[in-house]
Design a protein around this motif. Structure first.
Motif, mmCIF file in Angstrom:
data_model
loop_
_atom_site.group_PDB
_atom_site.id
_atom_site.type_symbol
_atom_site.label_atom_id
_atom_site.label_comp_id
_atom_site.label_asym_id
_atom_site.label_seq_id
_atom_site.Cartn_x
_atom_site.Cartn_y
_atom_site.Cartn_z
ATOM 1 N N VAL A 1 76.891 68.728 47.874
ATOM 2 C CA VAL A 1 76.653 70.123 47.516
ATOM 3 C C VAL A 1 77.234 70.418 46.135
ATOM 4 C CG1 VAL A 1 76.996 72.523 48.196
ATOM 5 C CG2 VAL A 1 76.713 70.766 49.957
ATOM 6 N N THR A 2 78.463 69.971 45.923
ATOM 7 C CA THR A 2 79.093 70.181 44.621
ATOM 8 C C THR A 2 78.298 69.496 43.516
ATOM 9 O OG1 THR A 2 81.273 70.299 45.674
ATOM 10 C CG2 THR A 2 81.224 69.855 43.305
ATOM 11 N N ARG A 3 77.827 68.288 43.781
ATOM 12 C CA ARG A 3 77.049 67.558 42.774
ATOM 13 C C ARG A 3 75.772 68.313 42.410
ATOM 14 N NH1 ARG A 3 77.130 61.977 41.989
ATOM 15 N NH2 ARG A 3 74.899 61.873 42.422
ATOM 16 N N VAL A 4 75.067 68.818 43.410
ATOM 17 C CA VAL A 4 73.819 69.535 43.154
ATOM 18 C C VAL A 4 74.072 70.783 42.318
ATOM 19 C CG1 VAL A 4 72.014 70.912 44.264
ATOM 20 C CG2 VAL A 4 72.568 68.646 45.153
ATOM 21 N N LEU A 5 75.134 71.509 42.625
ATOM 22 C CA LEU A 5 75.451 72.725 41.881
ATOM 23 C C LEU A 5 75.790 72.420 40.425
ATOM 24 C CD1 LEU A 5 77.561 74.478 44.639
ATOM 25 C CD2 LEU A 5 75.489 75.437 43.616
ATOM 26 N N VAL A 6 76.601 71.393 40.196
ATOM 27 C CA VAL A 6 76.975 71.046 38.830
ATOM 28 C C VAL A 6 75.771 70.509 38.062
ATOM 29 C CG1 VAL A 6 78.467 69.613 37.387
ATOM 30 C CG2 VAL A 6 79.361 70.597 39.502
ATOM 31 N N GLU A 7 74.983 69.643 38.696
ATOM 32 C CA GLU A 7 73.786 69.109 38.041
ATOM 33 C C GLU A 7 72.857 70.238 37.602
ATOM 34 O OE1 GLU A 7 72.034 66.480 40.835
ATOM 35 O OE2 GLU A 7 73.342 64.785 40.360
ATOM 36 N N GLY A 8 72.624 71.179 38.502
ATOM 37 C CA GLY A 8 71.733 72.285 38.178
ATOM 38 C C GLY A 8 72.238 73.102 37.003
ATOM 39 N N ARG A 9 73.527 73.410 37.006
ATOM 40 C CA ARG A 9 74.094 74.220 35.915
ATOM 41 C C ARG A 9 74.026 73.470 34.588
ATOM 42 N NH1 ARG A 9 78.151 78.088 34.936
ATOM 43 N NH2 ARG A 9 77.849 78.649 32.721
ATOM 44 N N VAL A 10 74.398 72.195 34.585
ATOM 45 C CA VAL A 10 74.372 71.420 33.346
ATOM 46 C C VAL A 10 72.940 71.265 32.830
ATOM 47 C CG1 VAL A 10 74.810 69.139 32.333
ATOM 48 C CG2 VAL A 10 76.515 70.182 33.837
ATOM 49 N N HIS A 11 71.997 71.008 33.728
ATOM 50 C CA HIS A 11 70.612 70.823 33.304
ATOM 51 C C HIS A 11 70.045 72.077 32.642
ATOM 52 C CE1 HIS A 11 69.774 67.167 36.110
ATOM 53 N NE2 HIS A 11 70.062 66.778 34.878
ATOM 54 N N ILE A 12 70.206 73.229 33.266
ATOM 55 C CA ILE A 12 69.599 74.433 32.679
ATOM 56 C C ILE A 12 70.321 74.817 31.385
ATOM 57 C CG2 ILE A 12 68.852 75.244 34.961
ATOM 58 C CD1 ILE A 12 71.020 77.468 34.687
ATOM 59 N N GLU A 13 71.636 74.555 31.320
ATOM 60 C CA GLU A 13 72.380 74.886 30.106
ATOM 61 C C GLU A 13 71.951 73.978 28.958
ATOM 62 O OE1 GLU A 13 74.368 77.693 28.561
ATOM 63 O OE2 GLU A 13 74.869 77.490 30.698
ATOM 64 N N TRP A 14 71.834 72.694 29.234
ATOM 65 C CA TRP A 14 71.460 71.745 28.183
ATOM 66 C C TRP A 14 70.020 71.965 27.726
ATOM 67 C CZ3 TRP A 14 67.940 67.680 27.580
ATOM 68 C CH2 TRP A 14 68.167 66.836 26.491
ATOM 69 N N GLY B 1 67.210 60.919 28.379
ATOM 70 C CA GLY B 1 67.689 59.716 27.713
ATOM 71 C C GLY B 1 69.183 59.702 27.479
ATOM 72 N N VAL B 2 69.894 60.706 27.971
ATOM 73 C CA VAL B 2 71.351 60.763 27.865
ATOM 74 C C VAL B 2 71.923 61.034 29.251
ATOM 75 C CG1 VAL B 2 71.327 61.549 25.478
ATOM 76 C CG2 VAL B 2 71.347 63.237 27.321
ATOM 77 N N SER B 3 73.186 60.738 29.427
ATOM 78 C CA SER B 3 73.822 60.922 30.726
ATOM 79 C C SER B 3 74.109 62.392 30.991
ATOM 80 C CB SER B 3 75.132 60.133 30.786
ATOM 81 O OG SER B 3 76.080 60.688 29.887
ATOM 82 N N LEU B 4 74.353 62.714 32.255
ATOM 83 C CA LEU B 4 74.713 64.082 32.618
ATOM 84 C C LEU B 4 76.016 64.495 31.938
ATOM 85 C CD1 LEU B 4 73.763 66.426 34.492
ATOM 86 C CD2 LEU B 4 75.437 65.578 36.157
ATOM 87 N N ARG B 5 76.936 63.554 31.798
ATOM 88 C CA ARG B 5 78.199 63.854 31.115
ATOM 89 C C ARG B 5 77.937 64.258 29.667
ATOM 90 N NH1 ARG B 5 83.811 62.371 31.307
ATOM 91 N NH2 ARG B 5 84.669 62.373 29.207
ATOM 92 N N SER B 6 77.050 63.527 28.985
ATOM 93 C CA SER B 6 76.729 63.865 27.600
ATOM 94 C C SER B 6 76.081 65.243 27.515
ATOM 95 C CB SER B 6 75.807 62.810 26.997
ATOM 96 O OG SER B 6 76.441 61.547 26.943
ATOM 97 N N MET B 7 75.200 65.546 28.481
ATOM 98 C CA MET B 7 74.595 66.877 28.514
ATOM 99 C C MET B 7 75.671 67.953 28.677
ATOM 100 S SD MET B 7 71.232 66.551 30.920
ATOM 101 C CE MET B 7 70.220 65.087 30.936
ATOM 102 N N ALA B 8 76.607 67.694 29.563
ATOM 103 C CA ALA B 8 77.676 68.671 29.808
ATOM 104 C C ALA B 8 78.518 68.869 28.554
ATOM 105 C CB ALA B 8 78.553 68.207 30.970
ATOM 106 N N GLU B 9 78.826 67.780 27.869
ATOM 107 C CA GLU B 9 79.637 67.874 26.657
ATOM 108 C C GLU B 9 78.902 68.655 25.574
ATOM 109 O OE1 GLU B 9 82.454 64.955 23.943
ATOM 110 O OE2 GLU B 9 80.899 64.093 25.221
ATOM 111 N N GLU B 10 77.623 68.382 25.407
ATOM 112 C CA GLU B 10 76.833 69.090 24.401
ATOM 113 C C GLU B 10 76.662 70.568 24.745
ATOM 114 O OE1 GLU B 10 73.114 67.145 23.641
ATOM 115 O OE2 GLU B 10 74.039 65.150 23.570
ATOM 116 N N SER B 11 76.785 70.895 26.021
ATOM 117 C CA SER B 11 76.581 72.281 26.461
ATOM 118 C C SER B 11 77.872 73.056 26.625
ATOM 119 C CB SER B 11 75.820 72.281 27.801
ATOM 120 O OG SER B 11 74.615 71.560 27.704
#
Length: 472
Positions: free
Chosen positions: A275-288, A357-367
């Motif tokens: 559940v936590t993973r899905v919530l974080v993934e969703g937030r990072v994806h829409i932000e990035w 083409g980038v990791s979720l961590r990279s997306m989070a850092e850029e966002s």
């Protein structure tokens, strides 16, 4: 006999006695005589030694090898336990090497140390200080001894260690924390543990805690309000990819939260990590994606369609004999989801790790969400991927039988669940995801204000979610 050999043979270990006995048959007789004279080889101790085949210094006991009785197992457990957790007993065992050096005339130390140890252990007033000196000297002495130790001696000690622990694993069973009658009385052994082949698994209590019963309805209302705000009013129907991707990501997160909140057993770090993973993934994806060209939303959809094509091809490898009607329908559904042409195979399968083409961590850092990723997603991923720290914490427990060397065994108790603060955190994260999505999509203001009016006691909403909106 050389003084050094005598000192090393009387170091308090069976391996030392074995070597001493090999060098002098008379030494065996002397050791046995004094052991019996001082009551060190009682019948119980002899039966304990006789429990181990191929032990060093077998000549100490004349009886044959026999499985230990419970009283013998208790004696062995007490001996191991006290040597581990009783500082004075530990020091007494380690003092054997010092006493043997004194007897052999090889012991050398300062006068100050001699004054502390000359009446040890009978002088009670000096016991704490003397015990500490003995333990310190033993460590240094072992290090020096190891430098010129005979490889055969080291091999013999290793062999005896394997025999000792291997025999214990067969003659006494594992013991769990819950089997101990009291935390104040440490259980040391359990011979009959293996007699219970089907122990019960302790289930977590069912039903949500009273202070968490409202959370599922709250999550349902939040998701329903989001859908209302996102689907009412004017929309860009010619280029719907952005709204569709947002709707899919938020809906997915909301559905995960709602289902999890219906099962309080999932309200814990172990079973609720997804559940936590899905919530974080969703937030990072829409932000990035909000910081990229709008074409990224169609790229996201195309990447998923290519994956559907790939999965349909993989499933199509299954032999016909192993398929049923439902399986075939699932393959057809995946083929449809690939949005591939029936005649020309034009769908591209992107084999990169992600659509960007980038990791979720990279997306989070850029966002600007790196801390959010590190503090929430990383731990949840460790649980979901079965990293050892997580398995040790949640799925294993320490065997309480000290004769088993403190190994880990699969736990028979499930995680407690019912963690209301964690469940509230899921709802808070869902709320933040919903609100951020609406900020990016910018739907009709009147529509979204009306959709979320129920959050405010006076029937109005603010331009931002606010700290106390969900606690009202």
């Amino acid at each position: 006999m050389a003084d050094l050999s005598l000192a090393r043979g009387l170091d308090g270990t069976l391996s030392g006695l074995e070597k001493l006995g090999r060098e002098s048959e008379n030494a065996r007789k002397v050791v046995c005589h004094h052991a019996h004279r001082n009551g060190l080889l009682s019948a119980r101790v002899q039966r304990a030694l006789a429990s181990y085949a191929h032990r060093p210094a077998e000549w100490l006991v004349s009886m044959g090898v026999a499985p230990p009785t419970q009283d013998v197992i208790d004696l062995l457990g007490e001996a191991v336990y006290d040597s581990m957790f009783d500082d004075h007993r530990e020091a007494l065992l380690k003092c054997f090497s010092i006493w043997s050096g004194v007897q052999a005339g090889t012991f050398r130390t300062s006068q100050e140390t001699i004054d502390i140890l000359h009446d040890y252990p009978t002088n009670v007033a000096k016991l704490p200080q003397a015990d500490a000196v003995v333990r310190a000297m033993w460590g240094a002495q072992q290090q020096l001894t190891s430098l010129d130790q005979d490889p055969d001696d080291a091999g013999a000690r290793e062999t005896w260690s394997r025999v000792f622990w291997g025999t214990n694993s067969m003659t006494s069973g594992c013991m769990r924390k819950r089997d101990a009658p009291s935390e104040e009385i440490p259980e040391r052994t359990r011979a009959d543990a293996s007699q219970n082949p089907e122990p019960d698994i302790r289930l977590a209590p069912s039903g949500p805690p009273d202070d968490g019963k409202h959370l599922r309805q709250l999550a349902l209302d939040l998701l329903a309000s989001y859908i209302e705000a996102a689907t009412q009013g004017p929309r860009d129907l010619r280029n719907p990819a952005r709204a569709e991707v947002h709707g899919g990501l938020v809906s997915r997160a909301g559905r995960e939260v709602i289902v999890a909140l219906g099962s309080p057993e999932l309200w814990c770090a172990e079973h609720g990590s997804h559940v936590t993973r899905v919530l974080v993934e969703g937030r990072v994806h829409i932000e990035w994606m909000s910081k990229q060209d709008h074409a990224i939303y169609q790229t996201y959809k195309d990447y998923g369609a290519g994956k559907a094509k790939l999965y349909s091809r993989i499933l199509d490898e299954i032999p016909e004999a192993a398929r049923d009607h439902e399986f075939s329908e699932a393959v057809k559904q995946l083929q449809k989801l690939s949005y591939n042409d029936d005649i020309f195979d034009s769908r591209i399968v992107d084999t990169r790790d992600s659509f960007a083409g980038v990791s979720l961590r990279s997306m989070a850092e850029e966002s600007g969400l790196l801390d959010y990723y590190r503090q929430s997603y990383s731990l949840a991923s460790g649980v979901a991927h079965g990293e050892w720290w997580s398995l040790e914490t949640h799925a294993m427990e320490r065997c309480r039988n000290v004769l088993h060397r403190g190994h880990l065994i699969p736990s028979m108790s499930l995680s407690a669940g019912g963690n209301v603060p964690l469940a509230k955190a899921w709802v808070d994260q869902l709320y933040a995801l919903i609100w951020r999505s609406l900020e990016i999509l910018q739907p009709d203001e009147e529509v979204w204000r009306a959709a979320f009016a129920w959050l405010e006691p006076d029937g109005s909403t603010d331009d931002s979610p606010g700290e106390g909106a969900l606690s009202a």
